[in-house]
Design a protein around this motif. Structure first.
Motif, PDB file in Angstrom:
ATOM      1  N   SER A 124      37.443 -44.029 -13.204  1.00 27.20           N
ATOM      2  CA  SER A 124      36.676 -43.934 -14.479  1.00 27.20           C
ATOM      3  C   SER A 124      36.544 -42.310 -14.615  1.00 27.20           C
ATOM      4  N   ASP A 125      36.466 -42.116 -15.897  1.00 31.01           N
ATOM      5  CA  ASP A 125      36.022 -40.595 -16.399  1.00 31.01           C
ATOM      6  C   ASP A 125      35.009 -40.995 -17.800  1.00 31.01           C
ATOM      7  N   ARG A 126      34.664 -39.814 -18.267  1.00 36.27           N
ATOM      8  CA  ARG A 126      34.228 -39.775 -19.579  1.00 36.27           C
ATOM      9  C   ARG A 126      35.252 -39.957 -20.633  1.00 36.27           C
ATOM     10  N   LEU A 127      35.396 -40.906 -21.405  1.00 33.66           N
ATOM     11  CA  LEU A 127      36.466 -40.722 -22.249  1.00 33.66           C
ATOM     12  C   LEU A 127      36.060 -39.846 -23.529  1.00 33.66           C
ATOM     13  N   THR A 128      36.920 -38.771 -23.714  1.00 36.99           N
ATOM     14  CA  THR A 128      36.768 -38.047 -24.895  1.00 36.99           C
ATOM     15  C   THR A 128      37.481 -38.154 -26.182  1.00 36.99           C
ATOM     16  N   PRO A 129      37.223 -38.004 -27.232  1.00 32.00           N
ATOM     17  CA  PRO A 129      37.940 -38.417 -28.409  1.00 32.00           C
ATOM     18  C   PRO A 129      39.197 -37.165 -28.482  1.00 32.00           C
ATOM     19  N   THR A 130      40.361 -37.977 -28.770  1.00 36.09           N
ATOM     20  CA  THR A 130      41.632 -37.414 -28.813  1.00 36.09           C
ATOM     21  C   THR A 130      42.448 -37.564 -30.026  1.00 36.09           C
ATOM     22  N   ASP A 131      43.520 -37.144 -30.505  1.00 36.02           N
ATOM     23  CA  ASP A 131      44.358 -37.497 -31.476  1.00 36.02           C
ATOM     24  C   ASP A 131      44.495 -38.945 -31.444  1.00 36.02           C
ATOM     25  N   ARG A 132      44.607 -39.688 -30.686  1.00 38.95           N
ATOM     26  CA  ARG A 132      45.140 -41.114 -30.264  1.00 38.95           C
ATOM     27  C   ARG A 132      43.859 -41.660 -30.732  1.00 38.95           C
ATOM     28  N   LEU A 133      42.513 -41.589 -30.375  1.00 36.57           N
ATOM     29  CA  LEU A 133      41.289 -42.345 -30.658  1.00 36.57           C
ATOM     30  C   LEU A 133      39.969 -41.504 -30.533  1.00 36.57           C
ATOM     31  N   ALA A 134      39.288 -41.654 -31.526  1.00 39.85           N
ATOM     32  CA  ALA A 134      38.135 -41.303 -31.834  1.00 39.85           C
ATOM     33  C   ALA A 134      37.352 -42.363 -30.772  1.00 39.85           C
ATOM     34  N   VAL A 135      36.646 -41.706 -29.750  1.00 41.28           N
ATOM     35  CA  VAL A 135      36.108 -42.914 -28.674  1.00 41.28           C
ATOM     36  C   VAL A 135      34.556 -43.049 -29.171  1.00 41.28           C
ATOM     37  N   THR A 136      34.331 -44.129 -29.955  1.00 38.34           N
ATOM     38  CA  THR A 136      32.893 -44.640 -30.044  1.00 38.34           C
ATOM     39  C   THR A 136      33.111 -46.199 -30.127  1.00 38.34           C
ATOM     40  N   ILE A 137      32.547 -46.800 -29.230  1.00 42.43           N
ATOM     41  CA  ILE A 137      32.615 -48.270 -29.189  1.00 42.43           C
ATOM     42  C   ILE A 137      31.460 -48.853 -29.369  1.00 42.43           C
ATOM     43  N   GLU A 186      29.282 -41.871 -25.536  1.00 43.34           N
ATOM     44  CA  GLU A 186      29.840 -41.489 -23.980  1.00 43.34           C
ATOM     45  C   GLU A 186      30.299 -42.895 -23.265  1.00 43.34           C
ATOM     46  N   VAL A 187      31.368 -42.894 -23.599  1.00 46.21           N
ATOM     47  CA  VAL A 187      32.194 -44.049 -22.954  1.00 46.21           C
ATOM     48  C   VAL A 187      32.679 -43.813 -21.473  1.00 46.21           C
ATOM     49  N   THR A 188      32.559 -44.533 -20.613  1.00 35.80           N
ATOM     50  CA  THR A 188      32.825 -44.519 -19.218  1.00 35.80           C
ATOM     51  C   THR A 188      34.186 -45.387 -19.249  1.00 35.80           C
ATOM     52  N   GLY A 189      35.195 -45.012 -18.822  1.00 35.17           N
ATOM     53  CA  GLY A 189      36.450 -45.686 -18.953  1.00 35.17           C
ATOM     54  C   GLY A 189      37.591 -44.873 -18.416  1.00 35.17           C
ATOM     55  N   ARG A 199      34.162 -61.524  -9.288  1.00 34.19           N
ATOM     56  CA  ARG A 199      32.953 -60.646  -9.892  1.00 34.19           C
ATOM     57  C   ARG A 199      33.830 -59.582 -10.569  1.00 34.19           C
ATOM     58  N   VAL A 200      33.189 -59.226 -11.596  1.00 39.11           N
ATOM     59  CA  VAL A 200      33.580 -57.929 -12.279  1.00 39.11           C
ATOM     60  C   VAL A 200      32.360 -56.736 -12.383  1.00 39.11           C
ATOM     61  N   ARG A 201      32.866 -55.499 -12.229  1.00 38.84           N
ATOM     62  CA  ARG A 201      31.979 -54.404 -12.303  1.00 38.84           C
ATOM     63  C   ARG A 201      32.003 -53.770 -13.442  1.00 38.84           C
ATOM     64  N   LEU A 202      30.833 -53.519 -14.296  1.00 40.66           N
ATOM     65  CA  LEU A 202      31.028 -52.731 -15.239  1.00 40.66           C
ATOM     66  C   LEU A 202      30.191 -51.436 -15.295  1.00 40.66           C
ATOM     67  N   SER A 203      30.784 -50.153 -15.745  1.00 39.85           N
ATOM     68  CA  SER A 203      30.221 -49.064 -15.093  1.00 39.85           C
ATOM     69  C   SER A 203      29.813 -48.068 -16.303  1.00 39.85           C
ATOM     70  N   ASN A 204      28.799 -47.407 -16.104  1.00 41.50           N
ATOM     71  CA  ASN A 204      28.184 -46.432 -17.027  1.00 41.50           C
ATOM     72  C   ASN A 204      27.793 -45.194 -16.282  1.00 41.50           C
ATOM     73  N   VAL A 205      28.752 -45.158 -15.474  1.00 39.42           N
ATOM     74  CA  VAL A 205      28.673 -43.678 -14.489  1.00 39.42           C
ATOM     75  C   VAL A 205      28.634 -42.215 -15.063  1.00 39.42           C
ATOM     76  N   PHE A 206      29.078 -42.420 -16.175  1.00 39.98           N
ATOM     77  CA  PHE A 206      29.471 -41.069 -17.045  1.00 39.98           C
ATOM     78  C   PHE A 206      28.929 -41.114 -18.120  1.00 39.98           C
ATOM     79  N   GLY A 207      27.883 -41.978 -18.515  1.00 40.70           N
ATOM     80  CA  GLY A 207      27.036 -42.223 -19.736  1.00 40.70           C
ATOM     81  C   GLY A 207      25.818 -41.349 -19.487  1.00 40.70           C
TER      82      GLY A 207
END
Length: 405
Positions: free
Chosen positions: A44-57, A155-158, A76-84
């Motif tokens: 994962s990393d912090r997703l940043t807005p690009t021409d393909r997608l404005a990242v706000t979820i 600030e989406v971690t993904g 089990r699944v893991r949900l991450s907010n490491v970069f938020g």
């Protein structure tokens, strides 16, 4: 016409409490001969807005597909907010089996809980595991995680280049839906989801592939599942069940060993993305070409020093570490004779130093025998650095499975 659906009967699932944020060695009361193993992962990393997608979820449901590599129970699944920088709340999370696109196999969708709650708030800088679903799941199964996120997250971690389709709903909670009607938007990113683990019998473990775009899968089509690691776990599918291992891909396109840029440097993320994986037994390192092709290094020493640090970290955790030689890039826009010399120095050290527990000679496998500075034409995706489907498959078949155990 809809493709045929492979239906897997899913029994009622029993929820067992686990400590939020901590993955225990085994569920309470479980047979100690059973162990947790990663079956899917992404870096994962912090997703940043690009021409393909404005990242706000937010205010909607995201639906993501992950293909398991090893089967087991107690998923089990893991949900991450490491970069938020702010907490993220998930009001409803479900896991089902993919039928086609955003549509799920009928009656396969199950509620995930977190300490037996149907909601969870993940603090900034942290990640949280779900409770286990006491249900068997096979390897090479497309599982679908649907999560309702009630408020906007900027600030989406993904993971940016998933090379897999994720589905975005119209406003509202549609996590429990098995139809695709509400999922009108798509992207090629994964959001918050970064790991899936199962409980297996015996001494099964996982292999972690640390790398850049060559590992991440650049060159394949969306939903093709033709990363070299995908071909590797297909090979495991043909060996006896007792010898199978989970295969985890933590490649980031554009990533470097020594410097941050696209994602944290491989050296700085080594503990989190590799050594903290459940059941990790072996790591394969195939990274450094971006440091060479985009850097201003005058020798191989900085990269070699970084590899030595990774080796020390892995051995301290009793994890085997295999070194992959760096593949050719002659003809790529940044190739120079000086950079080629550094690549050759790095590869000589990987092959001869005996610092790694074993060597996988990816370079030899895909280079042109008549001109070793460049890729064989059949393995070249076209830009002279990334690999074709045949090239990625060739990497997977260069690995001796006996090296990984």
């Amino acid at each position: 016409m809809r493709r045929p659906v492979h239906r897997l009967a899913m029994a009622a699932m029993v929820m067992t409490a686990v400590t939020v944020g901590v993955l225990p060695a085994s569920p309470a009361g479980a047979d100690e001969s059973r162990n947790l193993v990663g079956t899917w992962s992404t870096a994962s990393d912090r997703l940043t807005p690009t021409d393909r997608l404005a990242v706000t979820i937010g205010g909607q449901t995201v639906r993501m597909v992950a293909r398991t590599s090893i089967g087991g129970s107690g998923l089990r699944v893991r949900l991450s907010n490491v970069f938020g920088r702010k907490p993220v709340t998930f009001k409803n999370v479900h896991l089902g089996l993919q039928a086609y696109g955003a549509e799920l196999v009928t009656k396969s969708n199950r509620q995930l809980t977190f300490e037996r709650r149907k909601w969870v708030t993940v603090p900034p800088g942290q990640a949280i595991w779900s409770d286990p679903l006491e249900e068997k799941i096979s390897g090479r199964q497309d599982v679908v995680v649907s999560a309702y996120i009630p408020t906007a997250v900027e600030e989406v971690t993904g993971h940016d280049r998933a090379y897999a389709t994720s589905y975005l709903s119209t406003p509202g909670d549609h996590a429990a839906d098995e139809t695709a009607e509400a999922f009108t938007g798509t992207s090629t990113q994964w959001y918050f989801l970064d790991r899936v683990a199962v409980t297996t019998g015996g001494g099964a473990g996982s292999i972690v592939a640390l790398g850049d775009s060559i590992t991440d899968g650049t060159g394949q089509g969306s939903d093709a599942n033709r990363r070299w690691t995908d071909y590797l776990y297909q090979r495991f599918g043909r060996v006896p069940a007792a010898k199978r291992m989970g295969v985890l891909n933590v490649g980031i396109a554009g990533n470097r060993v020594l410097q941050p840029g696209v994602g944290p440097s491989a050296l700085s993320r080594f503990k989190r993305d590799v050594l903290s994986q459940p059941g990790v037994r072996t790591v394969v390192v195939l990274e450094g070409i971006n440091d060479i092709s985009r850097g201003e290094y005058t020798s191989a020493k900085p990269l070699i020093d970084a590899y030595k640090k990774m080796i020390k970290l892995a051995h301290a955790k009793k994890v085997r570490i295999l070194g992959g030689t760096l593949t050719p890039f002659y003809g790529y826009s940044t190739w120079t004779e000086e950079r080629e010399e550094i690549r050759q120095q790095v590869n000589i050290w990987i092959r001869t130093s005996k610092a790694f527990d074993a060597v996988i000679d990816f370079d030899r496998a895909v280079r042109d025998p008549g001109f070793p500075a460049q890729l064989t034409a059949a393995y070249d995706h076209g830009d002279h650095i990334h690999l074709s489907d045949a090239g990625r498959r060739r990497l997977a078949y260069t690995v001796r499975l006996s090296q990984l155990a």
